[in-house]
Design a protein around this motif. Structure first.
Motif, PDB file in Angstrom:
ATOM      1  N   LEU A  79      68.920   0.942 -63.085  1.00 27.15           N
ATOM      2  CA  LEU A  79      69.449  -0.352 -62.668  1.00 27.15           C
ATOM      3  C   LEU A  79      68.869  -0.755 -61.327  1.00 27.15           C
ATOM      4  N   HIS A  80      68.696  -2.045 -61.147  1.00 26.75           N
ATOM      5  CA  HIS A  80      68.272  -2.579 -59.855  1.00 26.75           C
ATOM      6  C   HIS A  80      69.364  -3.517 -59.365  1.00 26.75           C
ATOM      7  N   ILE A  81      69.857  -3.227 -58.162  1.00 28.47           N
ATOM      8  CA  ILE A  81      70.982  -3.980 -57.619  1.00 28.47           C
ATOM      9  C   ILE A  81      70.570  -4.636 -56.306  1.00 28.47           C
ATOM     10  N   THR A  82      70.661  -5.939 -56.263  1.00 27.49           N
ATOM     11  CA  THR A  82      70.383  -6.687 -55.036  1.00 27.49           C
ATOM     12  C   THR A  82      70.799  -8.122 -55.313  1.00 27.49           C
ATOM     13  N   ASN A  83      70.785  -8.979 -54.319  1.00 29.01           N
ATOM     14  CA  ASN A  83      70.995 -10.391 -54.614  1.00 29.01           C
ATOM     15  C   ASN A  83      69.658 -10.981 -55.053  1.00 29.01           C
ATOM     16  N   PHE A  84      69.491 -11.181 -56.334  1.00 28.14           N
ATOM     17  CA  PHE A  84      68.190 -11.614 -56.846  1.00 28.14           C
ATOM     18  C   PHE A  84      67.837 -13.039 -56.401  1.00 28.14           C
ATOM     19  N   ALA A  85      68.853 -13.821 -56.060  1.00 24.73           N
ATOM     20  CA  ALA A  85      68.581 -15.188 -55.594  1.00 24.73           C
ATOM     21  C   ALA A  85      67.762 -15.169 -54.309  1.00 24.73           C
ATOM     22  N   SER A  86      67.985 -14.166 -53.478  1.00 21.92           N
ATOM     23  CA  SER A  86      67.255 -14.111 -52.207  1.00 21.92           C
ATOM     24  C   SER A  86      66.099 -13.115 -52.280  1.00 21.92           C
ATOM     25  N   HIS A  87      65.903 -12.527 -53.463  1.00 29.01           N
ATOM     26  CA  HIS A  87      65.024 -11.358 -53.502  1.00 29.01           C
ATOM     27  C   HIS A  87      63.545 -11.696 -53.408  1.00 29.01           C
ATOM     28  N   SER A  88      63.113 -12.735 -54.079  1.00 30.48           N
ATOM     29  CA  SER A  88      61.664 -12.953 -54.140  1.00 30.48           C
ATOM     30  C   SER A  88      61.078 -13.233 -52.759  1.00 30.48           C
ATOM     31  N   GLU A  89      61.850 -13.904 -51.893  1.00 27.33           N
ATOM     32  CA  GLU A  89      61.324 -14.153 -50.549  1.00 27.33           C
ATOM     33  C   GLU A  89      61.598 -12.971 -49.617  1.00 27.33           C
ATOM     34  N   GLN A  90      62.721 -12.320 -49.840  1.00 21.89           N
ATOM     35  CA  GLN A  90      63.174 -11.380 -48.809  1.00 21.89           C
ATOM     36  C   GLN A  90      62.942  -9.911 -49.124  1.00 21.89           C
ATOM     37  N   TYR A  91      62.371  -9.601 -50.288  1.00 26.29           N
ATOM     38  CA  TYR A  91      62.347  -8.181 -50.649  1.00 26.29           C
ATOM     39  C   TYR A  91      61.613  -7.322 -49.632  1.00 26.29           C
ATOM     40  N   ARG A  92      60.663  -7.932 -48.933  1.00 31.23           N
ATOM     41  CA  ARG A  92      59.909  -7.155 -47.952  1.00 31.23           C
ATOM     42  C   ARG A  92      60.761  -6.695 -46.780  1.00 31.23           C
ATOM     43  N   SER A  93      61.825  -7.428 -46.527  1.00 30.85           N
ATOM     44  CA  SER A  93      62.646  -7.037 -45.374  1.00 30.85           C
ATOM     45  C   SER A  93      63.898  -6.273 -45.806  1.00 30.85           C
ATOM     46  N   LYS A  94      64.066  -6.057 -47.098  1.00 31.16           N
ATOM     47  CA  LYS A  94      65.285  -5.376 -47.536  1.00 31.16           C
ATOM     48  C   LYS A  94      65.204  -3.860 -47.293  1.00 31.16           C
ATOM     49  N   VAL A  95      66.375  -3.267 -47.204  1.00 37.22           N
ATOM     50  CA  VAL A  95      66.466  -1.817 -47.041  1.00 37.22           C
ATOM     51  C   VAL A  95      66.585  -1.224 -48.443  1.00 37.22           C
TER      52      VAL A  95
END
Ligand SMILES: *[C@@H]1O[C@H](CO)[C@@H](O)[C@H](O)[C@H]1NC(C)=O
Ligand SMILES: [Zn+2]
Length: 431
Positions: A79-95
């Motif tokens: 499973l992949h869990i994150t807010n996908f709405a913000s993911h495409s722009e922000q994935y580089r800064s996610k932990v």
């Protein structure tokens, strides 16, 4: 013609079952067994996770990959869990986090703990001030690392079974000090490491995800006692006093994880908490080879006392205690994500000043694919019949030797001795 084959197949299958019953030693006497309206079984795991994904596809998705499966082609439910709405722009800064459940077949509890965690996470995210910020974190979960082993336990009610279907201990099959004394080369032993590192199909997902992403935190979840292990657990590290680079930070977080719940887990370096060493473990691999800065193996729960050679109660709470136990665990997850998110924010500030942030960024987002609609994996009747016939043929072919059954029989004896020894010392290294 087809019907003829079917009935022959069925007759042979039934006689195969009878054969196994006849040869099988008396089942391990269990103090209690799972009730499947309380504990999940293989089919309800698929249903429950499927429902969670379907109803919350904005934050939970099932990663589609042809190799995230077991030897017998069962889903490991990545499973992949994150807010996908913000993911495409922000994935580089996610932990980035990776969590692993269900490595050992007989340990049902970690998977139950995961399901509860997911339910809480969903509720938390729908509140106005979520404790786990899915705009900042991205979590990968291997929900059922060893589905074949689990299926075997449910089918046979041999609640002592730990390995994959080939009897390999997944948590000794990794490429970190593979083959050392803290594992076994004997296929009858429950800590059988397998013929070579990554010999088991089930390990693929671990290598693949860690090639695609830089993770900041990893946990390998287990049960059997209440301990939090910090790497390394292997024999050589113990002899030489080798420690991971981030030991001090890791120990600080371990202390907070321990304080976060009513369990007050003992924590420390694996080698100093246990008399045993363990070679080729997943969490050592994540720390030593993949250089994940926060890496643990956590034994979530164990009985206060344990008598006799039974198995299920050694790893899993009684049915009427399960809900309480998994609820009490939730704060541990929250603390884990919060602490590391905070740590990384601080690190980023420092690194920005020093201009060296790149090594901590995730790799490419790797073009992940998700199942767009959930299907419960199932075997087609034709394939099922074929498997049945092949099994039967093999069994008939080996008649007189009873290869398969004999092996299981021997294994069980080894296990009961080990379980017995754990009545003397609860520090048996189960991870
Ligand atoms: C699995 O559990 C469900 C209840 O959640 C039950 O209805 C079903 O019969 C169980 N399946 C097996 C194979 O035991
Ligand atoms: Zn375990």
């Amino acid at each position: 013609m087809f019907q003829f084959h079917l009935s022959i197949g069925l007759i042979l299958f039934v006689s195969h079952l009878l054969l196994m019953l006849a040869i099988d030693v008396k089942p391990q006497k269990e103090h209690y067994k799972p009730v499947y309206s309380v504990y999940h079984n293989m089919s309800s795991i698929a249903l429950t996770l499927g429902k969670l994904v379907k109803e919350n596809s904005d934050i939970i998705r099932h990663v589609q990959h042809e190799k995230y499966i077991s030897k017998q082609r069962r889903q490991q439910f990545v499973l992949h869990i994150t807010n996908f709405a913000s993911h495409s722009e922000q994935y580089r800064s996610k932990v980035n986090f990776l969590l692993s459940f269900g490595e050992h077949a007989r340990e049902f509890l970690p998977v139950e703990s995961l399901v509860h965690f997911l339910r809480m996470l969903v509720m938390d995210w729908r509140t106005s001030k979520p404790a786990i910020d899915l705009n900042q974190v991205s979590i990968f979960v291997i929900a059922l690392a060893n589905p074949d082993g689990r299926q075997y336990v449910e089918q046979t009610e041999n609640f002592c079974w730990r390995g994959t279907l080939s009897g390999v201990d997944l948590n000794r099959n990794f490429d970190w000090e593979f083959g050392g004394k803290g594992s076994s080369g004997d296929p009858q032993d429950e800590e059988f490491r397998g013929p070579k590192p990554f010999s088991e199909e089930e390990t693929f997902v671990y290598r693949d995800l860690t090639e695609k992403f830089h993770f900041d935190g990893f946990i390998s979840f287990h049960s059997g006692t209440k301990q939090i292990y910090i790497p390394f657990a292997d024999t050589r590290s113990r002899q030489r006093g080798r420690v991971p680079a981030n030991l001090d930070e890791m120990t600080r977080l371990a202390k907070e994880l321990s304080a976060a719940t009513v369990f007050k887990h003992e924590y420390g370096q694996a080698a100093s908490l246990n008399d045993y060493t363990a070679d080729g473990t997943i969490f050592d691999y994540m720390a030593g080879r993949r250089k994940i800065p926060f890496t643990y193996a956590i034994e979530l729960w164990g009985p206060d006392k344990h008598m006799g050679p039974s198995c299920f109660d050694l790893f899993n709470p009684p049915n009427d205690k399960l809900q309480e136990v998994v609820s009490d665990m939730y704060p541990l997850y929250v603390k884990f994500f919060q602490y590391i998110t905070h740590w990384k924010a601080k690190l980023r500030t420092t690194m920005k000043r020093e201009g060296s942030i790149h090594s901590y960024l995730p790799r490419e987002d790797a073009g992940l694919q998700y199942y767009t609609h959930w299907t419960v994996p199932s075997l087609s009747p034709g394939l099922l019949l074929l498997c049945l016939l092949v099994t039967v043929t093999v069994v008939i072919g080996l008649q007189g030797k009873y290869f398969l059954c004999r092996r299981i029989y021997n294994r069980r004896r080894v296990i009961s001795l080990k379980s017995l020894s754990s009545t003397l010392s609860l520090n048996l290294f189960h991870t």
